[in-house]
Each structure stands twice: as C-alpha cells, then as structure tokens.
Write a protein that holds these residues in place. Sequence first.
Motif, short mmCIF file in Angstrom:
data_model
loop_
_atom_site.label_atom_id
_atom_site.label_comp_id
_atom_site.label_asym_id
_atom_site.label_seq_id
_atom_site.Cartn_x
_atom_site.Cartn_y
_atom_site.Cartn_z
N ASN A 125 121.30 100.37 -33.47
CA ASN A 125 120.52 99.76 -34.56
C ASN A 125 119.88 100.86 -35.38
N THR B 142 127.99 105.55 -40.30
CA THR B 142 129.09 104.61 -40.08
C THR B 142 129.54 104.60 -38.62
N SER B 143 129.56 105.78 -38.01
CA SER B 143 130.02 105.87 -36.62
C SER B 143 128.94 105.48 -35.61
N THR C 156 126.71 103.27 -33.53
CA THR C 156 126.87 101.87 -33.12
C THR C 156 125.55 101.20 -32.74
N CYS D 226 126.27 110.40 -31.24
CA CYS D 226 127.41 110.56 -32.14
C CYS D 226 127.15 111.75 -33.05
#
Length: 477
Positions: free
Chosen positions: A71, A66-67, A69, A29
């Motif tokens: 851990n 935030t984006s 996904t 990301c």
Amino acid sequence: MAEQYLLGVDSGSQSTKVYIFNKKGDVVCSESAPIKPLVARKPGYAEHPDDDLWDSLKAVLQKVMTSFTGNPKDIVGLGLCTIRCCRVFMKADGMLAAPVMSWMDVRSYERFEDDPQIAYTSPTSGYTTFRLTGEFKDTAANAFQWQFPIDLDSWDWSKDEECFSSFGIPKEKLMALEMPGTILGYVTEQAAAETGLPVGLPVVATANDKAVEALGSGIVDKTSGLISLGTYIASMVFGEENRKDPAHYWTNLSCIPHKYLYESSGIRRGMWHISWLKSIIGEEYAQQAAREGLSVEDRLAREAQQVPAGSDGLLTVPDWLAPADQLYRKGMMIGFDERHTRGHIYRSIIEGIAMTLKGHYDSMIEELGIKPDRIIISGGGSNSDLIMQIFADMYGVKTVRNEMNGAAALGSAICVAVATGVYSGFEEAVENMVRVRDVYEPDSRNHKIYNKIDTGIYRDLPKMMKPILQTAYEACQ
C-alpha cells in the motif's frame, strides 16, 4: 499495525537507483536506470545533458512504484541522496538555468560568477528537493566546502564575511539548510503526477553521497574503515570533530548531524577502469562469457583467480583521468612479459586500485592515530569475491561485505527512519537495518608480497614516472 516502508534514492554518476525497504532494512523492491553520458563541450567541461538527472529519477520512481505491491500509504518517506560536488544553477521558478555541471567539470570548483538569470545555486540535492517538494531547501551535509561558504562547525552558511565573499555567491541565492534526518518538504501534486509517488510524502534530507553510503554501511564509530568502490573511489573513517588543515585527509560532513567523516585522497574514475578493460576486450569474449552463463567480470575474475598475488610483476597505476591542472598525468601498466594474460591484466587493475588507495588510507589513519580492525567495502565491486579477497590481503585486515551493498540507498532509508520516528536515532536505525553478509580474512603470504611491492616500488612509481609522462605529454601537443 501496518508495515512501514522506507524509500531510498541513490542518484549516482552512472545510474539512478531507487529501493523500497521495510524497517528491518530488507529490500522489498528496487529499480534502476542508466543516466545519459556526460557532454564535454570544451576541454574540462562535463555536463549532464538536458534535465537528465531529474528525468532519470522520475522514470525510476515510476517503475519502482509500479512494481511495489504494498500500500503506497504505508511508505513513510523518501530519503534523497544525490551526487556530490556537482553545481546547479536555477532560475527563479526552480528550473535549470544551465546544464548541471558534473563533479568532473572544472567549473564546479570555480568562483561563482553572478548572472541575473540565476536565482539559486546549489548541489544536485537542492535542485531535486525543489522538483519533488517546491521548497528551496537543501541538506547542510551536501554543501561542499570548496564550492559553497559552509561553516563545518555550525553546519550553516558561514557568518565570516571574508569567507563568504570569497565564493562570490550572494546570500539570497543560497538555499535554506536542514540537518540530515529532517523533513525538507512534501511531494507536490505535480511531482506526484510525474513520479507516481503519493502526494504529501515526506522528503527527507540526507548528506553527500559518500557520507550517506558510510551511514548505510554502518560506519558509526572508529572500529571500522570504509572503502567505497564507485566511479570515485575513496576510503573513510568516522570522526567526532572538525579537524582543520590535516595533511593526509580532509574533513567531510557526516550523515549524522555534527559528526564527521575523515576521507582520504581517492581515485578518479575508480571502478570505471574495469569498465574500460571490458570495452576493449572484444565482443567475442563477451559472447563466450554469455554462452557460459557468466558476466564478463565473472569470466575475467575466474581467469584472475589463477594468477598469483602481484600478477607476476605486472603493475597498474589507475590514473586514467588526469586532473585539469595536471593533464600530463596518465595511467600506467608496466612489467609485461610473455606470461601475462587477460587474467593478469584484470587482476593487476584491481591490485592497482587497492594498492593506490592503501597508500592514501595508511597515511590517513597514521595521522589520526587509529587502527580500525576491519574494512567494510561497499559499492558494486564488493559483489566480487576476488576483489574482496585482494583488499583483505592487501590491507592485512578482514574485509566485510554487508547484505546490502547499495549502501547509499540504505543510508537514505535510515535517514527516513529517523526523520519519521520509525527509530529514535541513527545508531538504533543502523543496528536494526545494517547486517554483515560475508567476512574475508587476509592471507598472510599474499599480504607480505603486496607489502613488499608497495613499500619497495609502488608508492614511488608516480613520482618516478612524472618527468617521463610530462615529456611524452608535451611531445604529443
């Protein structure tokens, strides 16, 4: 075994970009945000307003976390690449004592003038390291040799008292230096609250932004040259030693400890020349491009594809930002006639950038006695097929576009991989994380046209125009 993730920061002159990679170099990301325009309170000044570099990094880190996904505990570290040649003054508590001076600010290269309020002076990497970790440490490879008393052989502060005193910086106001690929410190609770990063995340030293970009592009030997298409455009090749007093390049510290980059002269404002054209081309054109599902650059490129090599004699010298000691210097476009269109102007700007840099690159590799068989092109401009082909045709060798053209962020992640033991060394990390996407072969006919223009007139054009530009500048004062 859980997946391992590497966070790479690329804090640039126009935006802050943060990527999270897996250990294969794939982007998991990413997020980015522009930084505020520079402030010029006086001629020659160029300051980053407020605490914008840190504020921008905080905001982008929050977005990317935030984006993400996965851990957060599987993120093994953060590699920190920031703009080189800036100057930061910090108070004893680590906060800014004055606005950050951009690399375009004349004061960034002046002798340090001591002030009781200034406890430390550093590049932006040292300041950002403190904000993340609370440590007054920095990478050795971002201490620019004309700003700080760095010994390019030892990669430490100079022990030559005459050299040291020439900079005027008290020793206690310099940070401790660490090598690229080592851990500078760990994210504090305060930084974690501000950024969304995990507390205790290792923050890893990289180098100056061009060197980090070179590493992320795969420049680890002499077989390839690199062209970095950014706000400042330069060409580089890999080096094994600190070559002193070269005539046509300068020796820069690499992102690999005790290795070097030889860097040519460059182009100030670089790809901004294209931004300038976009800014004056008109809103109607931008709206038409949008209706066609194109960016302004894509529409201009489509028009420029119809223009022959050499732009029907329209020559551009990309010199839109004059040095502070040569204010008469200006950019030029000459050779207009009724054939010339927007596509000609766009292509001519690209050709001017490529041809100007080729002169610098040729002088460098001739002095070094090397001939790389390919040129890797990085930066946003490498997304353009037109730009990639023009550079191949201009230089007469194949040009390469990697899968990840945000090479500085990838270089930062490679440093994390080495520091945290994901890979045993830089070469292994590059082999596993950097991959070629496209190769462009030169067109021999276009190469002959460019070579004739370059050697016949273009390289002498700035010298020929100097007295005219000086007279025009003086007349307008």
